[in-house]
Design an enzyme around this catalytic site. Structure first.
Site, mmCIF file in Angstrom:
data_model
loop_
_atom_site.group_PDB
_atom_site.id
_atom_site.type_symbol
_atom_site.label_atom_id
_atom_site.label_comp_id
_atom_site.label_asym_id
_atom_site.label_seq_id
_atom_site.Cartn_x
_atom_site.Cartn_y
_atom_site.Cartn_z
ATOM 1 N N LYS A 281 -24.605 18.381 -42.204
ATOM 2 C CA LYS A 281 -24.098 17.036 -41.958
ATOM 3 C C LYS A 281 -25.086 16.051 -42.604
ATOM 4 C CE LYS A 281 -22.162 14.062 -38.424
ATOM 5 N NZ LYS A 281 -22.923 12.972 -37.853
ATOM 6 N N CYS B 255 -27.141 10.285 -30.253
ATOM 7 C CA CYS B 255 -25.709 10.387 -29.898
ATOM 8 C C CYS B 255 -25.303 9.239 -28.992
ATOM 9 C CB CYS B 255 -25.396 11.633 -29.081
ATOM 10 S SG CYS B 255 -25.696 13.187 -29.839
ATOM 11 N N CYS C 258 -31.081 18.100 -28.168
ATOM 12 C CA CYS C 258 -29.702 17.697 -28.453
ATOM 13 C C CYS C 258 -29.033 18.716 -29.371
ATOM 14 C CB CYS C 258 -29.699 16.319 -29.120
ATOM 15 S SG CYS C 258 -28.106 15.940 -29.857
ATOM 16 N N HIS D 128 -19.277 7.866 -43.580
ATOM 17 C CA HIS D 128 -18.533 6.731 -43.014
ATOM 18 C C HIS D 128 -17.386 6.345 -43.954
ATOM 19 C CE1 HIS D 128 -22.782 5.695 -41.425
ATOM 20 N NE2 HIS D 128 -22.139 6.352 -40.473
ATOM 21 N N LYS E 201 -30.675 11.429 -42.587
ATOM 22 C CA LYS E 201 -31.775 10.803 -43.317
ATOM 23 C C LYS E 201 -32.830 11.815 -43.727
ATOM 24 C CE LYS E 201 -32.464 7.297 -40.487
ATOM 25 N NZ LYS E 201 -33.001 6.080 -39.884
ATOM 26 N N CYS F 232 -29.447 11.658 -25.146
ATOM 27 C CA CYS F 232 -29.845 11.670 -26.568
ATOM 28 C C CYS F 232 -29.573 10.293 -27.139
ATOM 29 C CB CYS F 232 -29.070 12.723 -27.364
ATOM 30 S SG CYS F 232 -29.327 12.524 -29.149
ATOM 31 N N HIS G 135 -28.323 16.660 -32.843
ATOM 32 C CA HIS G 135 -29.435 16.120 -33.624
ATOM 33 C C HIS G 135 -30.709 16.947 -33.552
ATOM 34 C CE1 HIS G 135 -26.771 12.622 -33.020
ATOM 35 N NE2 HIS G 135 -27.106 12.371 -34.260
ATOM 36 N N HIS H 181 -22.988 5.283 -45.120
ATOM 37 C CA HIS H 181 -23.106 6.392 -46.068
ATOM 38 C C HIS H 181 -21.723 6.966 -46.365
ATOM 39 C CE1 HIS H 181 -22.614 9.268 -42.815
ATOM 40 N NE2 HIS H 181 -23.734 8.894 -42.224
HETATM 41 N N1 MSP Z 1 -20.335 4.035 -32.796
HETATM 42 C C1 MSP Z 1 -19.742 5.298 -32.572
HETATM 43 C C2 MSP Z 1 -18.224 5.200 -32.594
HETATM 44 C C3 MSP Z 1 -17.647 4.260 -31.571
HETATM 45 S S1 MSP Z 1 -15.911 4.152 -31.715
HETATM 46 C C4 MSP Z 1 -15.434 3.361 -30.351
HETATM 47 C C5 MSP Z 1 -20.178 6.263 -33.669
HETATM 48 N N2 MSP Z 1 -20.666 5.725 -34.778
HETATM 49 S S2 MSP Z 1 -21.216 6.535 -36.032
HETATM 50 O O1 MSP Z 1 -21.597 5.545 -36.997
HETATM 51 O O2 MSP Z 1 -22.227 7.464 -35.616
HETATM 52 O O3 MSP Z 1 -20.042 7.406 -36.561
HETATM 53 C C6 MSP Z 1 -18.829 6.800 -36.890
HETATM 54 C C7 MSP Z 1 -17.886 7.785 -37.530
HETATM 55 O O4 MSP Z 1 -18.433 8.221 -38.765
HETATM 56 C C8 MSP Z 1 -17.629 9.023 -36.679
HETATM 57 O O5 MSP Z 1 -16.230 9.251 -36.597
HETATM 58 C C9 MSP Z 1 -18.284 10.117 -37.460
HETATM 59 O O6 MSP Z 1 -17.608 11.342 -37.355
HETATM 60 C C10 MSP Z 1 -18.174 9.585 -38.877
HETATM 61 N N3 MSP Z 1 -19.151 10.261 -39.704
HETATM 62 C C11 MSP Z 1 -20.508 10.166 -39.667
HETATM 63 N N4 MSP Z 1 -21.005 11.085 -40.532
HETATM 64 C C12 MSP Z 1 -20.009 11.778 -41.111
HETATM 65 C C13 MSP Z 1 -19.910 12.763 -42.082
HETATM 66 N N5 MSP Z 1 -20.964 13.303 -42.638
HETATM 67 N N6 MSP Z 1 -18.665 13.134 -42.460
HETATM 68 C C14 MSP Z 1 -17.525 12.565 -41.965
HETATM 69 N N7 MSP Z 1 -17.592 11.646 -41.041
HETATM 70 C C15 MSP Z 1 -18.812 11.301 -40.533
HETATM 71 O O7 MSP Z 1 -20.035 7.461 -33.466
#
Ligand code: MSP
Length: 510
Positions: free
Chosen positions: A294, A129, A143, A21, A297, A126, A146, A18
């Site tokens: 944040k 997380c 959590c 990411h 879904k 959780c 979440h 999304h």
């Molecule tokens: N898999 C772990 C990271 C392991 S690194 C050794 C993880 N994955 S995640 O998919 O949940 O999140 C990955 C990154 O995406 C995190 O840095 C998280 O902050 C970022 N984001 C997820 N949603 C976000 C927003 N809404 N805004 C900005 N970044 C966000 O955590």
């Protein structure tokens, strides 16, 4: 020339990519492009985090094996990054054999160094997380991130002696004041360590979707414990010592604020336990929020936007790749939370891109066509714009160097603003063809050339197009910044094309 190794977190493949990411990945990409531009040997790593309960649950829900599910979802991340022009050098998947090998070697090293022991874990977990909580750190047993019920867990696990690293971590922080930026996030990590560290459970027997513990095959490693090691897998840990030597610890981890503890506490301690220096820098960013929340879904169900409607590929189709990149980099100071909205994108697009940059290029190419017979004049060395340009070059470079894309773009746009003002002041479109018009246009073309170089980490496609329109061959990134970003290099004599508008204006309700 230096070395620059930049990483994004590896993304969980429980769901599609999304825009949150994309926010992190685009920032890392711009940083990688900046460092390549200044001539640093650069490695940019991203990838997917494929083990753990959350991914196993998603696969089961979709009637697939974890392997089938992760193959499918990991590919969606690559597609999104291709759509956004992400120039990663390596895309790691934690299910690859190279990762198994590095993880097993790294953790065996820690085990042999005496930092891993067996005990019974009892507590709360959780799955969203993939993190442990205590009653105190939960909110009414739920959590804090979440809001979902925490699961009670009790199993015999292997533990990492995180607690013995408390003093060494504090010392490391004191000796490396720039280890975590911005300072507010550094202070958060530091206080966490100061508050006392508990050993952590790092293996599981209740699930099998993970990397087997080499000295106890009934266990698999806890997903976070395998995931962090990806940064070393990609530079050959346990397989190529010279490569590790070359790239470690020249590393910069870009991460979101909710995973500070893993990267700023656990990870440096794990490196210390394995006899390695911690990474050199962790840059923390905030969250993109929609309507103050944040991304999740359940947003649509609560009357908000559907995540799939703001998927990276949907946005690039709607607004173009470079405008989305620009918006993500320009709108929010790295480290703060920022609000994401269609209105926000449209407004940035119309103001900064269509009115400022697009209009500048259109004006200049039009006047060169009509008043200079389509052939560009050269820049003057003593132009009134020179000072503005030199300031923009210095400010932009300083900002990129300190991981501040938002200020870098602001500084570059100051030059665009100054050049538009310069044109308005001289109004070359009202002049008769001749030396006076040539002088103004040569300077404006030089400013545009410099803007194309300065903005190329953010908008590589558009900057290449601008480069072509002012008659230059190759791309703004072909020469190193030191060689190309000095006033007065635009020699003129090029055919300048008008072309279609770079950024056709959008309706503000788009
Ligand atoms: N898999 C772990 C990271 C392991 S690194 C050794 C993880 N994955 S995640 O998919 O949940 O999140 C990955 C990154 O995406 C995190 O840095 C998280 O902050 C970022 N984001 C997820 N949603 C976000 C927003 N809404 N805004 C900005 N970044 C966000 O955590």
């Amino acid at each position: 020339m230096g070395r620059f190794y930049v990483t994004t977190p590896i993304y969980y493949v429980n769901d599609a990519p999304h825009v949150g990411h994309a926010y992190c990945t685009v920032n890392a990409d711009a940083m990688a492009r900046w460092h390549r531009l200044i001539g640093d040997e650069t490695k940019f790593l991203t990838g997917t985090d494929e083990h753990g309960q959350k991914v196993a649950d998603a696969a089961e829900k979709n009637g697939l094996t974890p392997k089938e599910w992760t193959d499918r979802t990991s590919a969606r991340f690559r597609e999104a990054w291709d759509a956004l022009g992400i120039s990663y050098d390596d895309f790691i998947r934690t299910t690859e054999p190279r990762h198994y090998e590095s993880v097993q070697k790294f953790l065996t090293r820690i085990y042999e160094n005496g930092y891993i022991y067996k005990d019974v874990y009892q507590g709360l977990y959780c799955v969203s997380c993939e993190d442990y909580y205590t009653i105190d750190s939960s909110i009414d047993g739920k959590c804090p991130i979440h809001g979902r019920e925490l699961t009670e867990m009790e199993e015999e696990n292997w533990f990492f002696r995180l607690s013995v690293f408390e003093d060494r971590l504090l010392e490391y922080y004191a000796e490396h004041p720039g280890f975590v930026t911005p300072d507010t996030k550094r202070n958060e990590a530091y206080s966490f360590i100061k508050g006392g560290l508990r050993d952590i459970s790092i293996t599981r027997t209740s699930i099998s979707w993970g990397i087997p513990v080499p000295w106890d095959e009934k266990h698999v490693f806890y997903v976070w414990y395998d995931a962090l090691i990806n940064y070393l897998t990609a530079i050959g840990y346990g397989r190529d010592d010279d490569e590790v030597e070359e790239w470690w610890p020249a590393s910069h981890h870009l991460i979101g604020k909710e995973i500070i503890r893993f990267h700023c506490v656990w990870w440096p301690a794990m490196c210390m336990a394995a006899g390695l220096e911690p990474a050199s820098h962790v840059q923390v960013h905030g969250w993109l929020l929609v309507g103050g929340q944040k991304l999740s879904k359940t947003m649509a169900a609560e009357g908000g936007v559907r995540l799939s409607d703001i998927a990276p590929v949907v946005l690039t189709n709607e607004f173009g790749v470079d405008p989305i990149r620009y918006y993500l980099l320009r709108e929010t100071v790295l480290g703060n939370d920022g609000e994401f909205s269609h209105e926000g994108i449209t407004s940035r697009y119309n103001t900064d891109l269509a009115n400022n940059l697009g209009n500048l290029v259109a004006r200049v190419t039009t006047v060169v066509s009509s008043k200079c017979a389509g052939v560009s004049p050269a820049a003057k060395t003593d132009s009134a714009l020179r000072h503005e340009a030199e300031k923009a070059i210095a400010d932009t470079a300083a900002a990129w160097n300190r991981f501040a894309p938002q200020s870098a773009l602001e500084a570059t746009w100051n030059l665009i603003g100054a050049t538009n003002a310069y044109l308005e002041q001289h109004a070359p479109w009202k002049m008769e063809p001749g030396d006076a018009v040539d002088a103004v246009m040569g300077d404006a073309l030089e400013a545009i050339r410099l803007v194309a170089i300065l903005a190329t980490p953010a908008m590589p496609g558009v900057c290449e197009e601008i480069w072509r329109r002012i008659g230059l061959s190759g791309t703004p990134a072909d020469k190193t910044f030191d060689q190309s970003a000095t006033w007065g290099q635009y020699a003129g004599g090029h055919r300048v094309g008008k072309g279609d508008p770079l950024f056709p204006r959008m309706k503000s309700d788009a």
